[in-house]
Design a protein around this motif. Structure first.
Motif, PDB file in Angstrom:
ATOM      1  N   TRP A 217     -33.796  19.049 -39.722  1.00  0.00           N
ATOM      2  CA  TRP A 217     -33.583  17.861 -38.886  1.00  0.00           C
ATOM      3  C   TRP A 217     -32.329  17.160 -39.380  1.00  0.00           C
ATOM      4  CZ3 TRP A 217     -34.374  15.882 -34.425  1.00  0.00           C
ATOM      5  CH2 TRP A 217     -34.230  14.517 -34.195  1.00  0.00           C
ATOM      6  N   LYS A 218     -31.344  17.047 -38.475  1.00  0.00           N
ATOM      7  CA  LYS A 218     -30.042  16.484 -38.834  1.00  0.00           C
ATOM      8  C   LYS A 218     -29.458  17.216 -40.042  1.00  0.00           C
ATOM      9  CE  LYS A 218     -30.721  13.227 -35.703  1.00  0.00           C
ATOM     10  NZ  LYS A 218     -30.017  13.243 -34.402  1.00  0.00           N
ATOM     11  N   THR A 283     -30.582  10.406 -30.399  1.00  0.00           N
ATOM     12  CA  THR A 283     -29.717  10.056 -31.530  1.00  0.00           C
ATOM     13  C   THR A 283     -30.489   9.432 -32.689  1.00  0.00           C
ATOM     14  OG1 THR A 283     -29.238   7.831 -30.685  1.00  0.00           O
ATOM     15  CG2 THR A 283     -27.820   9.631 -29.923  1.00  0.00           C
ATOM     16  N   ARG A 284     -31.793   9.258 -32.531  1.00  0.00           N
ATOM     17  CA  ARG A 284     -32.574   8.586 -33.565  1.00  0.00           C
ATOM     18  C   ARG A 284     -32.527   9.363 -34.875  1.00  0.00           C
ATOM     19  NH1 ARG A 284     -38.509   7.857 -31.942  1.00  0.00           N
ATOM     20  NH2 ARG A 284     -38.823   7.645 -34.182  1.00  0.00           N
ATOM     21  N   THR A 285     -32.604   8.624 -35.967  1.00  0.00           N
ATOM     22  CA  THR A 285     -32.555   9.235 -37.288  1.00  0.00           C
ATOM     23  C   THR A 285     -33.917   9.765 -37.714  1.00  0.00           C
ATOM     24  OG1 THR A 285     -30.758   7.787 -37.933  1.00  0.00           O
ATOM     25  CG2 THR A 285     -31.976   8.849 -39.703  1.00  0.00           C
ATOM     26  N   ASN A 287     -37.571  11.379 -37.388  1.00  0.00           N
ATOM     27  CA  ASN A 287     -38.262  12.336 -36.538  1.00  0.00           C
ATOM     28  C   ASN A 287     -39.761  12.086 -36.669  1.00  0.00           C
ATOM     29  OD1 ASN A 287     -39.674  14.777 -35.697  1.00  0.00           O
ATOM     30  ND2 ASN A 287     -37.680  15.777 -35.637  1.00  0.00           N
TER      31      ASN A 287
END
Length: 326
Positions: A217-218, A283-285, A287
């Motif tokens: 994630w990211k 775009t949320r950081t 999850n």
């Protein structure tokens, strides 16, 4: 890529423990006054608190569960390398590795594979022709129905536990995929940069499998599990087997450092709502599927307590004696 060897299970050591009362309750008191089903259900609700994931699990494991109607679900990448495809009733999970796709479950029919899985993969930027493996988490037709079409079209190998290969051959011979690879307990499957470890978690079916695998994630790596079959069977023996699997798998999760919880029925764990949270703000950081190690263990504890309640309810219905399979 590799398809590794099996390792011994701890389930035999935990089978007896599965039938003991919860920790902290004196054995003498338990023997004199067995826990009622309602007390277990109340305890599970207290453990869940206001946590929407755990509250959904309490509801999903309740004795009066009504299965939801299937509605369209737009395909969605829930991690950098994981996509969910399906309906509001059942979902397939695609692990997008550097060397192709590992698909966990294949929905209910060839039509589902044709109209949902294949275009769904394209929609999330993956090539369905790169499906290398179809893992069937358990042998019910809403999980294996599209597997043979994907095998025929793309040369994908189909994996299932031996017990559930036997199950589908006996119960669904007209719909079952052709017998292919057998999943042993503890077996590893490596494709590109991803290694999946399979764990037998019988109960929902005799050969239910729950995998543990890495996700990103990211760009950051996390460890995920996917519980292979939630609702326990009607027979009390099946509920006891499920409880034993929960205890065993919770310990496995702890050792593996699992912090991500997934399910192939997103209605059972607030998964559908979490998908929509991600869709609403890509775009949320944070999850919502990354619940952390402690909460992942709490998830399994809620499942344990609810199953103890279901077993107690069966015993109460039988006048204190466990009903036997006819």
């Amino acid at each position: 890529m590799s398809f590794g060897q099996s390792v011994p299970s701890r389930r035999a050591l935990l089978a007896a423990a599965a039938l003991l009362p919860l920790a902290g309750r004196p054995a003498e008191a338990s023997a004199a006054a067995p826990e009622s089903a309602q007390r277990y259900y109340d305890r599970a609700a207290r453990l869940a608190g206001q946590d929407p994931v755990l509250r959904a699990l309490v509801k999903a494991l309740g004795p009066d569960l009504t299965m939801p109607t299937a509605k369209p679900l737009a395909p969605m990448r829930i991690f950098d390398d994981v996509a969910v495809l399906g309906t509001s009733f059942v979902q397939a999970t695609a692990l997008l590795t550097s060397r192709g796709v590992i698909l966990i479950d294949a929905m209910g029919s060839p039509d589902d594979a044709e109209k949902i899985i294949i275009p769904g993969l394209r929609a999330v930027g993956a090539d369905p022709a790169q499906i290398k493996y179809v893992v069937v988490a358990h042998g019910h037709d809403d999980h294996f129905g599209g597997a043979q079409l994907l095998a025929d079209r793309y040369g994908a190998r189909v994996l299932m536990s031996r017990a559930d290969w036997d199950l589908v051959a006996a119960e669904r011979p007209g719909n079952a995929p052709r017998r292919d690879l057998v999943i042993a307990d503890g077996q590893k499957l490596t494709l590109g940069d991803t290694t999946v470890t399979f764990h037998h978690t019988p109960g929902h079916t005799p050969g239910t499998v729950s995998p543990i695998f890495p996700v990103r994630w990211k760009g950051r790596r996390h460890t995920a599990m996917l519980w292979g079959g939630t609702n326990p069977p009607a027979a009390i023996e099946g509920k006891r087997a499920t409880l034993s699997s929960v205890l065993d798998f919770a310990a496995t999760m702890r050792r593996a450092g699992v912090e991500v919880e997934l399910n192939n029925h997103g209605g059972a764990d607030h998964g559908l709502a979490r998908i929509e949270e991600l869709r609403a703000d890509p775009t949320r950081t944070a999850n919502p599927f990354i619940i952390g190690r402690a909460r992942a263990q709490r998830f399994m504890k809620v499942m344990e307590v609810m199953l103890r309640g279901r077993i107690a309810q069966d015993q109460e219905a039988a006048g204190g004696q466990a009903p036997r399979r006819s």
